[in-house]
Design an enzyme around this catalytic site. Structure first.
Site, PDB file in Angstrom:
ATOM      1  N   HIS A  64      -2.542  -2.104  11.870  1.00  9.47           N
ATOM      2  CA  HIS A  64      -1.920  -1.013  12.645  1.00  9.47           C
ATOM      3  C   HIS A  64      -2.866   0.189  12.714  1.00  9.47           C
ATOM      4  O   HIS A  64      -2.968   0.849  13.746  1.00  9.47           O
ATOM      5  CB  HIS A  64      -0.613  -0.558  11.987  1.00  9.47           C
ATOM      6  CG  HIS A  64       0.453  -1.602  11.935  1.00  9.47           C
ATOM      7  ND1 HIS A  64       0.890  -2.172  10.763  1.00  9.47           N
ATOM      8  CD2 HIS A  64       1.185  -2.175  12.932  1.00  9.47           C
ATOM      9  CE1 HIS A  64       1.844  -3.048  11.028  1.00  9.47           C
ATOM     10  NE2 HIS A  64       2.045  -3.072  12.326  1.00  9.47           N
TER      11      HIS A  64
ATOM     12  N   GLY B 230      -1.850  -5.376  19.310  1.00  8.63           N
ATOM     13  CA  GLY B 230      -2.778  -6.196  18.539  1.00  8.63           C
ATOM     14  C   GLY B 230      -2.872  -7.612  19.093  1.00  8.63           C
ATOM     15  O   GLY B 230      -1.867  -8.175  19.548  1.00  8.63           O
ATOM     16  N   GLN B 231      -4.058  -8.182  19.011  1.00  7.68           N
ATOM     17  CA  GLN B 231      -4.253  -9.558  19.483  1.00  7.68           C
ATOM     18  C   GLN B 231      -3.569 -10.584  18.571  1.00  7.68           C
ATOM     19  O   GLN B 231      -3.368 -11.734  18.936  1.00  7.68           O
ATOM     20  CB  GLN B 231      -5.745  -9.883  19.587  1.00  7.68           C
ATOM     21  CG  GLN B 231      -5.970 -11.133  20.431  1.00  7.68           C
ATOM     22  CD  GLN B 231      -7.255 -11.836  20.153  1.00  7.68           C
ATOM     23  OE1 GLN B 231      -8.306 -11.215  20.246  1.00  7.68           O
ATOM     24  NE2 GLN B 231      -7.200 -13.107  19.794  1.00  7.68           N
TER      25      GLN B 231
ATOM     26  N   GLY C  50       6.607  -0.802  11.889  1.00  6.03           N
ATOM     27  CA  GLY C  50       6.436  -0.151  10.596  1.00  6.03           C
ATOM     28  C   GLY C  50       5.862  -1.073   9.520  1.00  6.03           C
ATOM     29  O   GLY C  50       5.362  -2.136   9.807  1.00  6.03           O
TER      30      GLY C  50
ATOM     31  N   GLN D 274      14.991  -8.219  19.251  1.00 10.44           N
ATOM     32  CA  GLN D 274      13.982  -9.276  19.328  1.00 10.44           C
ATOM     33  C   GLN D 274      14.081 -10.279  18.174  1.00 10.44           C
ATOM     34  O   GLN D 274      13.252 -11.174  18.055  1.00 10.44           O
ATOM     35  CB  GLN D 274      12.577  -8.681  19.429  1.00 10.44           C
ATOM     36  CG  GLN D 274      12.053  -8.018  18.164  1.00 10.44           C
ATOM     37  CD  GLN D 274      10.739  -7.277  18.413  1.00 10.44           C
ATOM     38  OE1 GLN D 274      10.711  -6.265  19.103  1.00 10.44           O
ATOM     39  NE2 GLN D 274       9.637  -7.800  17.882  1.00 10.44           N
TER      40      GLN D 274
ATOM     41  N   MET E 112      -3.875  -9.879   8.881  1.00 11.51           N
ATOM     42  CA  MET E 112      -2.956  -8.897   8.288  1.00 11.51           C
ATOM     43  C   MET E 112      -1.615  -8.944   9.024  1.00 11.51           C
ATOM     44  O   MET E 112      -1.570  -9.061  10.245  1.00 11.51           O
ATOM     45  CB  MET E 112      -3.551  -7.511   8.382  1.00 11.51           C
ATOM     46  CG  MET E 112      -4.773  -7.415   7.501  1.00 11.51           C
ATOM     47  SD  MET E 112      -4.986  -5.782   6.865  1.00 11.51           S
ATOM     48  CE  MET E 112      -6.515  -6.032   5.956  1.00 11.51           C
TER      49      MET E 112
ATOM     50  N   ARG F  20       4.558  -9.100   7.173  1.00 13.25           N
ATOM     51  CA  ARG F  20       5.292 -10.163   6.477  1.00 13.25           C
ATOM     52  C   ARG F  20       4.496 -10.765   5.317  1.00 13.25           C
ATOM     53  O   ARG F  20       5.072 -11.502   4.507  1.00 13.25           O
ATOM     54  CB  ARG F  20       5.692 -11.260   7.462  1.00 13.25           C
ATOM     55  CG  ARG F  20       6.817 -10.840   8.410  1.00 13.25           C
ATOM     56  CD  ARG F  20       7.285 -11.999   9.274  1.00 13.25           C
ATOM     57  NE  ARG F  20       8.468 -11.677  10.054  1.00 13.25           N
ATOM     58  CZ  ARG F  20       8.457 -11.298  11.336  1.00 13.25           C
ATOM     59  NH1 ARG F  20       7.325 -11.176  11.990  1.00 13.25           N
ATOM     60  NH2 ARG F  20       9.587 -11.040  11.971  1.00 13.25           N
TER      61      ARG F  20
END
Ligand code: PAF
Length: 280
Positions: A39, A149-150, A33, A63, A186, A189
């Site tokens: 995203h 995502g990488q 989120g 995690q 991006m 955090r």
């Protein structure tokens, strides 16, 4: 088309079975989120490859380590739902924690090789939590394709390995990092960064460029490249967690750095831990 908002495991699985029954290809975008352009690029990628895209939004407690930022991880469900709707998601899965974990849950998945160094070494139990929740999300959303995502290079490698070794019948797609205009990767955090920290956070992408420049003319000693990356990070007053050059497949540190290797960084900018990486 209206977007389904699903909260329980049963509702999620029923939706997925209905889509499959109707002959639809399901695409999954797993997230925690506080969505940003990165995203949204994953949702766009999933839409190209599936008929019905489900976005999961779940800040997975398993995690996070005991001293990490689970409690203060940014959350804004109303805004996330709006963004998913605008991006054309067919469903959003937003389970509360008890819908995902029984209080006496006792089955967890551990990847034993690719997840042991880098973030795995600094965040014990992190990839066990990631593998477990992602496996559960696969079982609940029954995707034909899942897009990651990488930005989380090591996570993507660990998940690919889990999919291979546990025979999950789906395709994993890894989409490129989305960056701000000045190069900052991006991340949800980034919202924690003060004005000064936001400027200093550029040190990560700059240090990765230093590594890319270093190998552009041919292979060179990885230790020398690591030192140059560290110098760049220190110049931006970032506290280095790691600055590594590894083999793109095995994630083992290399002796000679060359094009095709991956430079990965984790560094603290104030209290915020940021990660970034670049294929050289
Ligand atoms: O990359 C993330 O946001 C998370 O690690 C994931 C894959 C959604 C699992 O919680």
């Amino acid at each position: 088309m209206s977007m389904s908002v699903l909260k329980s495991a049963e509702e999620m699985q029923r939706w997925a079975l209905e889509q499959r029954g109707a002959g639809k290809r399901i695409g999954l975008v797993p997230t925690m989120g506080y969505l940003h352009e990165g995203h949204l690029s994953l949702i766009a990628e999933a839409k190209k490859r599936a008929d019905a895209v489900v976005v999961s939004i779940f800040v997975n407690p398993v995690q996070f380590g005991p001293n990490e930022d689970f409690a203060k991880y940014p959350r804004d469900e109303a805004r996330d739902l709006k963004l998913c709707r605008e991006a054309g998601a067919a469903a959003v899965f937003v389970p509360p924690v008890p819908a995902m974990y029984a209080p006496d849950a006792s089955v967890f998945i551990t990847e034993e090789r690719l997840g042991s160094g880098l973030c795995g070494a600094r965040r014990p139990g992190h990839f066990r939590g990631v593998c477990t929740v992602v496996a559960k999300l696969f079982n609940l959303t029954l995707p034909h394709v899942a897009v990651f995502g990488q930005k989380d290079y090591q996570q993507a490698a660990v998940i690919r390995r889990m999919v291979r070794d546990l025979n999950f019948p789906l395709e994993i797609v890894v989409a490129p990092i989305v960056r701000e205009a000045d190069g900052l990767a991006m991340s949800s955090r980034n919202v924690f960064l003060s004005g000064d920290e936001r400027a200093r956070a550029l040190g990560l992408s700059r240090a990765l460029r230093v590594a890319a420049d270093a190998v552009a003319a041919g292979p060179c000693a990885a230790d020398a490249v690591r030192r140059r990356m560290s110098k760049e990070l220190e110049k931006h007053a970032l506290k280095i967690d790691y600055a590594e050059i590894v083999d793109a497949e095995t994630l083992e540190p290399v002796g000679d750095a060359r094009q095709g290797n991956v430079a990965l960084i984790a560094a603290y900018c104030g209290k915020t831990r940021l990660i970034d990486n670049r294929v050289l």
